[in-house]
Write a protein that holds these residues in place. Structure first.
Motif, PDB file in Angstrom:
ATOM      1  N   PRO A 145     103.916 -15.891 148.767  1.00  0.00           N
ATOM      2  CA  PRO A 145     102.562 -15.636 149.266  1.00  0.00           C
ATOM      3  C   PRO A 145     101.685 -16.882 149.145  1.00  0.00           C
ATOM      4  O   PRO A 145     101.902 -17.741 148.285  1.00  0.00           O
ATOM      5  N   GLY A 146     100.685 -16.943 150.021  1.00  0.00           N
ATOM      6  CA  GLY A 146      99.597 -17.884 149.801  1.00  0.00           C
ATOM      7  C   GLY A 146      98.594 -17.234 148.867  1.00  0.00           C
ATOM      8  O   GLY A 146      98.918 -16.270 148.161  1.00  0.00           O
ATOM      9  N   PHE A 147      97.380 -17.749 148.856  1.00  0.00           N
ATOM     10  CA  PHE A 147      96.364 -17.141 147.992  1.00  0.00           C
ATOM     11  C   PHE A 147      96.027 -15.741 148.487  1.00  0.00           C
ATOM     12  O   PHE A 147      95.775 -15.518 149.677  1.00  0.00           O
ATOM     13  N   ILE A 148      96.012 -14.786 147.555  1.00  0.00           N
ATOM     14  CA  ILE A 148      95.634 -13.404 147.853  1.00  0.00           C
ATOM     15  C   ILE A 148      94.603 -12.978 146.809  1.00  0.00           C
ATOM     16  O   ILE A 148      94.854 -13.106 145.609  1.00  0.00           O
ATOM     17  N   PRO A 149      93.448 -12.501 147.235  1.00  0.00           N
ATOM     18  CA  PRO A 149      92.393 -12.123 146.277  1.00  0.00           C
ATOM     19  C   PRO A 149      92.692 -10.818 145.553  1.00  0.00           C
ATOM     20  O   PRO A 149      92.087  -9.779 145.826  1.00  0.00           O
ATOM     21  N   THR A 150      93.646 -10.870 144.633  1.00  0.00           N
ATOM     22  CA  THR A 150      93.970  -9.724 143.792  1.00  0.00           C
ATOM     23  C   THR A 150      93.141  -9.794 142.509  1.00  0.00           C
ATOM     24  O   THR A 150      92.553 -10.844 142.205  1.00  0.00           O
ATOM     25  N   ARG A 178      94.493 -15.795 158.656  1.00  0.00           N
ATOM     26  CA  ARG A 178      93.660 -15.066 157.699  1.00  0.00           C
ATOM     27  C   ARG A 178      94.383 -15.058 156.370  1.00  0.00           C
ATOM     28  O   ARG A 178      95.600 -15.304 156.301  1.00  0.00           O
ATOM     29  N   LEU A 179      93.666 -14.774 155.307  1.00  0.00           N
ATOM     30  CA  LEU A 179      94.305 -14.591 154.017  1.00  0.00           C
ATOM     31  C   LEU A 179      95.201 -13.355 154.073  1.00  0.00           C
ATOM     32  O   LEU A 179      94.827 -12.334 154.661  1.00  0.00           O
ATOM     33  N   GLY A 191      99.353 -16.765 156.057  1.00  0.00           N
ATOM     34  CA  GLY A 191      98.380 -16.899 157.130  1.00  0.00           C
ATOM     35  C   GLY A 191      98.416 -18.257 157.823  1.00  0.00           C
ATOM     36  O   GLY A 191      97.481 -18.627 158.516  1.00  0.00           O
ATOM     37  N   GLY A 192      99.494 -18.999 157.623  1.00  0.00           N
ATOM     38  CA  GLY A 192      99.635 -20.293 158.283  1.00  0.00           C
ATOM     39  C   GLY A 192      99.078 -21.476 157.497  1.00  0.00           C
ATOM     40  O   GLY A 192      99.027 -22.586 158.032  1.00  0.00           O
TER      41      GLY A 192
END
Length: 244
Positions: free
Chosen positions: A180-185, A207-208, A238-239
């Motif tokens: 994963p990239g950054f994910i606001p968990t 997008r995130l 999200g690229g």
């Protein structure tokens, strides 16, 4: 026959989303996490593989406990088909601020935990084959400030994915990773403030990603549709990494 999945670090964040999504897909999901109530022990498992999430309190870094859990699940549920190594302990720090206790705990959960659960799963899956899915990170291949420890751990997970894919292929076990990239968990938001979230979002072409995006990727890699895929890392960011 109900398929069985074990997910580590499943009490919140990505792990919770993965466990819930796999349950939606019809799996009997056994979640392992220190965040579950202490009275949720192996005795609370149902007698047969029942679709849904079955939480078990436990520390993934405890080899004996992990191996016992996988053995009990395999015996009671008739096998284990999927394992998701998600548990991690996130801590960002500049090199001069790295503390031994912190690093030891990150290694115990992020590397040893992955080894123990994969070890148990390989034994239980046996000739029936199965799927091991490791949750890594784009920090395994991309540099970020204060991420030396975290990136090193995730890099180890990415390497382990490739090595185990070759080792376990003869017994039909596929091993893949999701980065994963950054994910606001809740976990990531303890170390990244809103300004950091906004900055990451502005740099992401699409997008995130969300926890659901990662969970959907897990369902795919666990499925027969991914039956010829092993040793691969699926980036869900999200690229971001292709735009750097």
């Amino acid at each position: 026959m109900t398929r069985v999945c074990v997910v580590s670090g499943s009490a919140r964040g990505l792990g919770a989303a993965i466990a819930e999504r796999m349950a939606e897909a019809g799996y009997a999901v056994v979640g392992l996490d220190v965040g579950y109530p202490a009275d949720r022990d192996l005795s609370t498992l149902p007698d047969t593989a029942t679709p849904g999430v079955h939480p078990i309190h436990g520390d993934v870094s405890d080899r004996a406990a992990v191996l016992e859990l996988v053995d009990v699940v395999g015996e009671r549920f008739g096998g284990v088909h999927v394992v998701v190594n998600n548990a991690a302990w996130i801590h960002y720090a500049l090199l001069p601020d790295v503390e031994e206790e912190t690093l030891d705990r990150m290694i115990a959960i992020g590397i040893k935990g992955m080894v123990w659960l994969s070890q148990g799963a390989a034994k239980v899956m046996g000739d029936d084959g199965g799927s091991i899915i490791n949750i890594t990170s784009i920090t395994a291949t991309t540099g970020f400030p204060k991420a030396t420890m975290y990136g090193a751990l995730k890099g180890a997970g990415a390497s382990m994915t490739r090595q185990l894919a070759v080792e376990l292929a003869p017994v039909g076990i596929r091993v893949n990773a999701i980065a994963p990239g950054f994910i606001p968990t809740p976990g990531s938001l303890t170390v990244v403030d809103q300004a950091g979230v906004d900055r990451r979002e502005s740099r992401t072409p699409l997008r995130l990603a969300t926890p659901r995006d990662i969970a959907d990727a897990v369902v795919f890699l666990a499925s027969d549709q991914a039956g010829a895929i092993t040793g691969q890392t699926l980036v869900v960011d999200g690229g971001l990494t292709v735009s750097l």
